[in-house]
Design a protein around this motif. Structure first.
Motif, mmCIF file in Angstrom:
data_model
loop_
_atom_site.group_PDB
_atom_site.id
_atom_site.type_symbol
_atom_site.label_atom_id
_atom_site.label_comp_id
_atom_site.label_asym_id
_atom_site.label_seq_id
_atom_site.Cartn_x
_atom_site.Cartn_y
_atom_site.Cartn_z
ATOM 1 N N LYS A 152 21.827 48.876 44.762
ATOM 2 C CA LYS A 152 22.753 48.489 45.831
ATOM 3 C C LYS A 152 23.181 47.029 45.680
ATOM 4 C CE LYS A 152 21.158 51.836 49.282
ATOM 5 N NZ LYS A 152 20.516 52.024 50.601
ATOM 6 N N ILE A 153 22.214 46.175 45.328
ATOM 7 C CA ILE A 153 22.551 44.760 45.108
ATOM 8 C C ILE A 153 23.502 44.641 43.922
ATOM 9 C CG2 ILE A 153 21.632 42.526 44.380
ATOM 10 C CD1 ILE A 153 19.116 43.147 46.005
ATOM 11 N N GLN A 154 23.187 45.345 42.844
ATOM 12 C CA GLN A 154 24.050 45.296 41.663
ATOM 13 C C GLN A 154 25.466 45.771 42.013
ATOM 14 O OE1 GLN A 154 23.420 48.188 38.565
ATOM 15 N NE2 GLN A 154 23.914 46.701 36.954
ATOM 16 N N ASP A 155 25.572 46.868 42.733
ATOM 17 C CA ASP A 155 26.888 47.401 43.084
ATOM 18 C C ASP A 155 27.665 46.439 43.980
ATOM 19 O OD1 ASP A 155 26.360 49.657 41.621
ATOM 20 O OD2 ASP A 155 25.816 50.908 43.355
ATOM 21 N N GLU A 156 26.968 45.822 44.911
ATOM 22 C CA GLU A 156 27.664 44.896 45.820
ATOM 23 C C GLU A 156 28.173 43.673 45.066
ATOM 24 O OE1 GLU A 156 26.829 42.587 50.050
ATOM 25 O OE2 GLU A 156 25.708 44.414 49.563
ATOM 26 N N ILE A 157 27.347 43.188 44.146
ATOM 27 C CA ILE A 157 27.773 42.042 43.334
ATOM 28 C C ILE A 157 28.936 42.436 42.426
ATOM 29 C CG2 ILE A 157 27.071 40.533 41.443
ATOM 30 C CD1 ILE A 157 24.292 40.386 42.740
ATOM 31 N N GLN A 158 28.839 43.619 41.816
ATOM 32 C CA GLN A 158 29.902 44.056 40.912
ATOM 33 C C GLN A 158 31.227 44.246 41.647
ATOM 34 O OE1 GLN A 158 30.095 44.286 37.556
ATOM 35 N NE2 GLN A 158 28.110 43.242 37.689
ATOM 36 N N SER A 159 31.155 44.663 42.899
ATOM 37 C CA SER A 159 32.397 44.868 43.656
ATOM 38 C C SER A 159 33.172 43.562 43.819
ATOM 39 C CB SER A 159 32.084 45.474 45.026
ATOM 40 O OG SER A 159 31.411 44.546 45.870
ATOM 41 N N LEU A 160 32.453 42.457 43.884
ATOM 42 C CA LEU A 160 33.116 41.154 43.975
ATOM 43 C C LEU A 160 33.970 40.891 42.743
ATOM 44 C CD1 LEU A 160 30.144 38.977 45.315
ATOM 45 C CD2 LEU A 160 32.055 39.913 46.647
ATOM 46 N N TYR A 161 33.411 41.238 41.570
ATOM 47 C CA TYR A 161 34.143 41.018 40.329
ATOM 48 C C TYR A 161 35.236 42.071 40.137
ATOM 49 C CZ TYR A 161 30.276 37.841 39.363
ATOM 50 O OH TYR A 161 29.358 36.838 39.438
ATOM 51 N N ASP A 162 34.936 43.322 40.512
ATOM 52 C CA ASP A 162 35.938 44.382 40.359
ATOM 53 C C ASP A 162 37.176 44.100 41.191
ATOM 54 O OD1 ASP A 162 34.274 45.720 38.652
ATOM 55 O OD2 ASP A 162 33.479 47.104 40.182
ATOM 56 N N ASN A 163 36.969 43.510 42.343
ATOM 57 C CA ASN A 163 38.092 43.190 43.233
ATOM 58 C C ASN A 163 38.617 41.773 43.017
ATOM 59 O OD1 ASN A 163 38.104 45.710 44.695
ATOM 60 N ND2 ASN A 163 36.203 45.036 45.673
ATOM 61 N N GLU A 164 38.099 41.147 41.951
ATOM 62 C CA GLU A 164 38.524 39.793 41.567
ATOM 63 C C GLU A 164 38.377 38.801 42.713
ATOM 64 O OE1 GLU A 164 42.377 39.967 39.735
ATOM 65 O OE2 GLU A 164 41.555 40.913 37.932
ATOM 66 N N LEU A 165 37.267 38.961 43.437
ATOM 67 C CA LEU A 165 36.949 38.017 44.503
ATOM 68 C C LEU A 165 35.998 36.926 44.018
ATOM 69 C CD1 LEU A 165 36.352 40.604 47.382
ATOM 70 C CD2 LEU A 165 38.410 39.238 46.958
ATOM 71 N N ARG A 166 35.597 37.050 42.749
ATOM 72 C CA ARG A 166 34.586 36.136 42.231
ATOM 73 C C ARG A 166 34.885 35.827 40.774
ATOM 74 N NH1 ARG A 166 29.875 33.840 44.856
ATOM 75 N NH2 ARG A 166 28.831 32.730 43.175
ATOM 76 N N THR A 167 34.767 34.539 40.387
ATOM 77 C CA THR A 167 34.961 34.153 38.987
ATOM 78 C C THR A 167 33.789 33.340 38.448
ATOM 79 O OG1 THR A 167 36.167 32.162 39.658
ATOM 80 C CG2 THR A 167 37.481 34.147 39.164
ATOM 81 N N SER A 168 32.700 33.293 39.212
ATOM 82 C CA SER A 168 31.524 32.537 38.785
ATOM 83 C C SER A 168 30.273 33.384 39.013
ATOM 84 C CB SER A 168 31.405 31.225 39.568
ATOM 85 O OG SER A 168 31.281 31.488 40.967
ATOM 86 N N CYS A 169 29.157 32.913 38.450
ATOM 87 C CA CYS A 169 27.890 33.623 38.617
ATOM 88 C C CYS A 169 27.368 33.489 40.050
ATOM 89 C CB CYS A 169 26.849 33.077 37.640
ATOM 90 S SG CYS A 169 27.193 33.497 35.911
ATOM 91 N N ILE A 170 26.465 34.400 40.406
ATOM 92 C CA ILE A 170 25.819 34.345 41.720
ATOM 93 C C ILE A 170 24.715 33.297 41.670
ATOM 94 C CG2 ILE A 170 24.554 35.653 43.459
ATOM 95 C CD1 ILE A 170 27.442 36.597 43.017
ATOM 96 N N SER A 171 24.778 32.352 42.569
ATOM 97 C CA SER A 171 23.773 31.282 42.572
ATOM 98 C C SER A 171 22.456 31.790 43.132
ATOM 99 C CB SER A 171 24.264 30.101 43.406
ATOM 100 O OG SER A 171 24.275 30.430 44.787
ATOM 101 N N ASP A 172 21.397 31.050 42.859
ATOM 102 C CA ASP A 172 20.080 31.411 43.399
ATOM 103 C C ASP A 172 20.094 31.380 44.917
ATOM 104 O OD1 ASP A 172 19.220 31.672 40.823
ATOM 105 O OD2 ASP A 172 18.040 29.823 40.783
ATOM 106 N N GLU A 173 20.824 30.433 45.476
ATOM 107 C CA GLU A 173 20.907 30.342 46.929
ATOM 108 C C GLU A 173 21.600 31.573 47.516
ATOM 109 O OE1 GLU A 173 21.788 27.959 44.834
ATOM 110 O OE2 GLU A 173 20.172 26.512 45.183
ATOM 111 N N GLU A 174 22.642 32.040 46.845
ATOM 112 C CA GLU A 174 23.357 33.224 47.326
ATOM 113 C C GLU A 174 22.499 34.480 47.204
ATOM 114 O OE1 GLU A 174 28.006 32.724 46.375
ATOM 115 O OE2 GLU A 174 26.698 32.331 44.651
#
Length: 423
Positions: free
Chosen positions: A378-400
């Motif tokens: 579920k975590i992987q899918d939620e993170i991937q959705s950010l990239y699939d929808n081009e809402l993210r262009t950087s890595c997920i930080s430890d804080e996030e």
């Protein structure tokens, strides 16, 4: 059958001897000529401290103004056996006098431009004969005043070496048989291949100098074509006993051979070579970045942020099983640190590792999560959705990542082996 499954399994190179190889640092001399940077006295002293910790044999410095002289005097007052502090001079007695004026300096490099473009266009000399007389007179002056010498044969890879440079070297060695003959590849024309001959082949030049009787040969390579480290190493392999480098390869234009590359190759690839301490290289690089404002590329060899960073699912999974799979050398060798990043190419192994890492930070317990735990997916899918929808262009930080751990794991059952632990 030979198995190569660990760092220890890999064969080492056996044709270099640590007793015959030395390094001269030019970070605070040649490196100081890098456009846009200013080196303070404090910075130079700190570099000197790092060079001492590494075990570098020699450092060269300018002594043309008060701040340069003050820095050199402070180094000499510290009094480390290594690196030995040496001077630098043009081929004129006045420059050599500046070296002599600093009590404790016992060696100097002397600039001897050997290419015709330097002799005629830069120095405005009448010809090679005048250049030879100028260089030899300066060398004799230095020797007569008790200095050890280095002959810096500037632009040798664009010079008529058989017609001018080698006859000059013969006369240099008559004056000072122990003079260090420095092959200066001033604009990076040198090649690390023996069969290309004059004036390009660094190995061929080293061999020619050895035939002339040179006891000490040094390479000083600029990196305009990206061959700095290769040329420096080819010089060693051909019989040179010195190379002149700068830390991080700083210097004019594309810079010089990077010391950190040479150190790593010698320490990690050459059999029995234990001469230098590389454990402070990453710290030294960070200090350089902070102090003189240079920006290290993330993929900078040896000390770059990405050298031990892994995002790709295949790479991260391999490194988590055995670092040897995707890391050329262990991070502790150079004072680095391995870490896994979550991004658009991260797999479940990476998510599992980062969640466990975050749990250790939050709860201060060591916990293993089953890779089949659906919450990881579920975590992987939620993170991937950010990239699939081009809402993210950087890595997920430890804080996030803490957000995802809290969302999916805290106050929920965490699977540890066959047991379930609830928080």
């Amino acid at each position: 059958m030979t198995l190569y499954e660990s760092y220890e399994d890999m064969p080492k190179l056996k044709n270099l001897s640590q007793d015959e190889i030395f390094i001269s640092d030019s970070t605070i001399r040649d490196g100081s000529q890098m456009p846009g940077i200013v080196m303070t006295r404090e910075f130079k002293i700190k570099c000197y401290e790092y060079l001492h910790k590494i075990g570098i044999e020699k450092v060269e410095a300018f002594v043309f103004n008060k701040r340069e002289i003050d820095a050199v005097k402070t180094m000499l007052d510290i009094g480390y056996e290594c690196p030995v502090v040496t001077g630098w001079a043009r081929a004129v007695p006045a420059d050599i006098d500046k070296v002599l004026a600093v009590d404790g300096l016992h060696e100097t490099g002397i600039l001897m431009s050997v290419s015709d473009s330097h002799i005629f266009a830069k120095m405005r000399l009448s010809g090679r004969q005048q250049a030879e007389e100028k260089y030899l007179n300066a060398l004799q002056y230095a020797v007569d005043h008790g200095l050890k010498t280095r002959a810096h044969l500037e632009d040798m890879t664009r010079a008529d070496n058989p017609g001018f440079t080698y006859p000059l070297v013969e006369k240099i060695l008559e004056i000072d048989p122990n003079c260090i003959i420095r092959i200066c590849d001033t604009v990076g024309y040198g090649l690390p291949f023996e069969n290309f001959g004059e004036p390009y082949s660094v190995p061929a030049m080293v061999q020619s100098l050895k035939k002339l009787g040179a006891r000490n040969i040094e390479t000083h390579i600029h990196d305009d074509y990206g061959l700095g480290a290769a040329n420096s190493l080819s010089g060693y392999l051909a019989g040179a006993n010195w190379t002149s480098v700068t830390f991080l390869g700083i210097g004019e234009r594309a810079g010089n051979t990077g010391m950190e590359k040479i150190l790593l190759f010698l320490a990690d690839r050459v059999e029995g070579f234990k001469k230098y301490d590389l454990s402070c290289l990453t710290e030294f690089a960070h200090y350089m970045e902070k102090s003189i404002g240079i920006k290290l590329p993330s993929n900078k060899p040896v000390v770059g942020r990405n050298v031990f960073a892994h995002e790709s699912g295949i790479h991260a999974s391999g490194v988590l099983k055995n670092p040897f799979i995707y890391e050329a050398y262990p991070p502790e060798l150079v004072g680095g640190e391995r870490f896994v990043l979550l991004g658009d190419s991260s797999g479940l192994d990476s998510v599992k590792h980062k969640v466990e890492e975050t749990m250790r930070e939050i709860l201060n317990i060591d916990i293993q999560i089953n890779k089949a735990d659906p919450r990881l997916k579920k975590i992987q899918d939620e993170i991937q959705s950010l990239y699939d929808n081009e809402l993210r262009t950087s890595c997920i930080s430890d804080e996030e990542l803490v957000y995802y751990v809290e969302k999916y794991f805290l106050n929920r059952p965490i699977r540890e082996g066959d047991e379930e632990v609830t928080f």
